[in-house]
Design a protein around this motif. Structure first.
Motif, PDB file in Angstrom:
ATOM      1  N   UNK A 263       0.847  -1.189   0.000  1.00  0.00           N
ATOM      2  CA  UNK A 263       0.000   0.000   0.000  1.00  0.00           C
ATOM      3  C   UNK A 263       0.881   1.238   0.000  1.00  0.00           C
ATOM      4  N   UNK A 264       0.276   2.349  -0.348  1.00  0.00           N
ATOM      5  CA  UNK A 264       0.987   3.632  -0.353  1.00  0.00           C
ATOM      6  C   UNK A 264       0.617   4.386   0.918  1.00  0.00           C
ATOM      7  N   UNK A 265       1.598   4.771   1.734  1.00  0.00           N
ATOM      8  CA  UNK A 265       1.311   5.472   2.999  1.00  0.00           C
ATOM      9  C   UNK A 265       0.937   6.938   2.765  1.00  0.00           C
ATOM     10  N   UNK A 266      -0.262   7.146   2.283  1.00  0.00           N
ATOM     11  CA  UNK A 266      -0.697   8.496   1.905  1.00  0.00           C
ATOM     12  C   UNK A 266      -0.631   9.468   3.072  1.00  0.00           C
ATOM     13  N   UNK A 270       1.505  12.952   3.274  1.00  0.00           N
ATOM     14  CA  UNK A 270       0.886  14.276   3.415  1.00  0.00           C
ATOM     15  C   UNK A 270       1.525  15.061   4.555  1.00  0.00           C
ATOM     16  N   UNK A 271       1.943  14.353   5.604  1.00  0.00           N
ATOM     17  CA  UNK A 271       2.536  15.027   6.767  1.00  0.00           C
ATOM     18  C   UNK A 271       4.041  15.249   6.625  1.00  0.00           C
ATOM     19  N   UNK A 272       4.615  14.811   5.514  1.00  0.00           N
ATOM     20  CA  UNK A 272       6.084  14.852   5.335  1.00  0.00           C
ATOM     21  C   UNK A 272       6.515  16.181   4.705  1.00  0.00           C
ATOM     22  N   UNK A 405       8.799   4.448  -3.562  1.00  0.00           N
ATOM     23  CA  UNK A 405       7.619   5.126  -4.107  1.00  0.00           C
ATOM     24  C   UNK A 405       8.017   6.226  -5.089  1.00  0.00           C
ATOM     25  N   UNK A 406       9.201   6.086  -5.688  1.00  0.00           N
ATOM     26  CA  UNK A 406       9.752   7.163  -6.520  1.00  0.00           C
ATOM     27  C   UNK A 406       8.830   7.526  -7.681  1.00  0.00           C
ATOM     28  N   UNK A 407       8.297   6.514  -8.378  1.00  0.00           N
ATOM     29  CA  UNK A 407       7.463   6.802  -9.541  1.00  0.00           C
ATOM     30  C   UNK A 407       6.160   7.485  -9.134  1.00  0.00           C
TER      31      UNK A 407
END
Length: 478
Positions: A263-266, A270-272, A405-407
């Motif tokens: 999964x993608x840690x959305x 967002x908090x980064x 998650x680069x792409x």
């Protein structure tokens, strides 16, 4: 802290990964020529005598009317080509429509490329974009609405083609060679801009503006064949790679997991703040770059009062500097890292600072030297050249902070850049339609202000360490 991957000596410029960079250079060359082709062709396509502010369909005027009433630029294009009544506002919408399309596919294509493979995603996008380029002259005869639709769909295809590259580099580029490889590949965009602007005016003058689209659309189709035959998603499955090179790439990426993500840690993204620093950098960088790529032929033609052929040649010169600075910047960045002269984050911030500050200074100076032909050309050459130093800064920073998650993140980053491009190209069309002199001055001042905001934000919050949410979590078995 920065990773210190293996530095075992292996062949570089005769290696498969550098061959991949050259093919990707050609792919970027193809994509950008298809995108910029309208910027040079529109000088011949548009009847400059029509009243501004009219958003009308593509209206073909009688040839005799065109030859008697058009200015020097439009007198010299091939007599068999059509001329359309598109106002500056309409042209701004046409220019920005391709960015709308790219935005629609950047995030989903980046995510899907990481799952299904970037080879098919990028190749399909390149093929669709090439076919639509061939269809553009016919679409113009049917009306401006169809041109906008074609450019939007073409943008969707180019979004697929651009984003998939970073999935490939996440598996092919050793950390100490990332700046070199991505700069070689990325310089294709600057070189493509140089070629299309250099020869586009000549093609338009001798063969007619439709052949700009026919020629570069055909080149794209040839590039697609090369792409599908040579490119593989990762070195493990390439039939021609040497064992030595494969071992070097795999060992250098050993600390960066290439396993499929669940999964993608959305929420964490967002908090980064380091990610937001990258996004802000893209927004600022693309604001000015879009103006230069899109409106440079128009600016040279209207401010320096040169014909379409000379406008194209002069417009191409800045992209020689851009292509050179991209490659040299990548070489210098990796040299500083390999010799351990600077830390990774210092290199990223140094090149980001140079790539945002220097072009801003040139842009602010442009309105004050408009009367000097030579000085104006020099500044226009320096803007894209210095801007491309960002390619060794925040442009590839996602490979540092979240290689897994680069792409996906590059898709989001590019999306921020394209939002800036949409706003800047539309705003530029509006500003110069009100008053040419003050309009161009406001365009460049605003671009410099946006660049400065992005620079301060990136210097404050930018990082180069792998973020905790991007690290592979392994389970220890007892």
């Amino acid at each position: 802290m920065d990773e210190k991957p293996s530095t075992r000596k292996v062949p570089e410029f005769c290696s498969l990964r550098y061959g991949l960079a050259l093919i990707m250079h050609f792919s970027n060359f193809t994509v950008i020529t298809q995108r910029v082709s309208l910027s040079i062709a529109i000088i011949a396509m548009v009847n400059s005598t029509q009243q501004p502010g009219l958003f009308n369909a593509s209206t073909e005027r009688p040839l005799a009317f065109t030859l008697n009433h058009s200015n020097r630029s439009t007198k010299e294009f091939n007599s068999g080509a059509s001329v359309y009544e598109w106002s500056p506002e309409t042209q701004g919408i046409i220019f920005s429509s391709i960015s709308y399309g790219i935005i629609l596919t950047l995030i989903p294509s980046g995510y899907l490329a990481g799952i299904f493979g970037a080879k098919q995603m990028l190749g399909a996008g390149l093929l669709i974009s090439s076919l639509l380029t061939l269809f553009t002259p016919l679409a113009a005869d049917f009306g401006v609405v169809l041109v906008i639709v074609i450019r939007t769909v073409q943008g969707m295809a180019q979004g697929m083609a651009w984003t998939g590259q970073f999935t490939i580099w996440a598996k092919w580029a050793p950390p100490l060679e990332r700046s070199k490889l991505t700069s070689i590949a990325g310089s294709g965009a600057a070189f493509g801009s140089f070629i299309i602007l250099c020869v586009g005016g000549l093609i338009s003058q001798t063969l007619g503006w439709p052949f700009i689209f026919y020629i570069f659309g055909s080149i794209g189709c040839v590039c697609c064949l090369l792409w599908f035959m040579v490119i593989y998603d990762d070195p493990m499955h390439h039939p021609c790679i040497s064992v030595r090179e494969k071992d070097h790439i795999v060992s250098s990426l050993a600390q960066q997991s290439s396993s499929p993500r669940r999964s993608v840690p959305i929420k964490a993204m967002v908090r980064c703040l380091p990610l937001w620093a990258i996004f802000t950098g893209f927004f600022s960088h693309f604001w000015l770059c879009t103006i230069i790529i899109t409106y440079l032929p128009t600016y040279i033609s209207s401010v320096l009062h040169v014909n379409i052929r000379d406008s194209g040649v002069l417009s191409s010169l800045p992209f020689i500097a851009a292509s050179s600075c991209t490659i040299l910047g990548g070489q210098l960045a990796d040299f500083l890292l390999s010799r351990k002269l600077l830390r990774l984050i210092t290199v990223r911030k140094l090149f980001s600072s140079l790539g945002l500050l220097l072009p801003s200074l040139c842009a602010v100076a442009l309105p004050f030297v408009a009367s000097s032909y030579t000085t104006t050309i020099i500044l226009l050459i320096l803007i894209p050249g210095t801007s491309n130093l960002c390619d060794s800064g925040f442009i590839i920073n996602t490979l540092d902070v979240a290689p897994r998650y680069a792409s996906f993140l590059m898709g989001i980053s590019r999306g921020f850049g394209l939002i800036a491009g949409i706003i800047s190209s539309t705003a530029t069309g509006f500003l110069i339609s009100q008053d040419s002199v003050s309009g161009w001055r406001n365009v460049f001042f605003l671009a410099a202000a946006v660049n400065m905001f992005g620079l301060v934000f990136y210097l404050t919050f930018g990082q180069a360490e792998i973020q905790h949410w991007a690290k592979e979590r392994t389970l220890t078995r007892l």
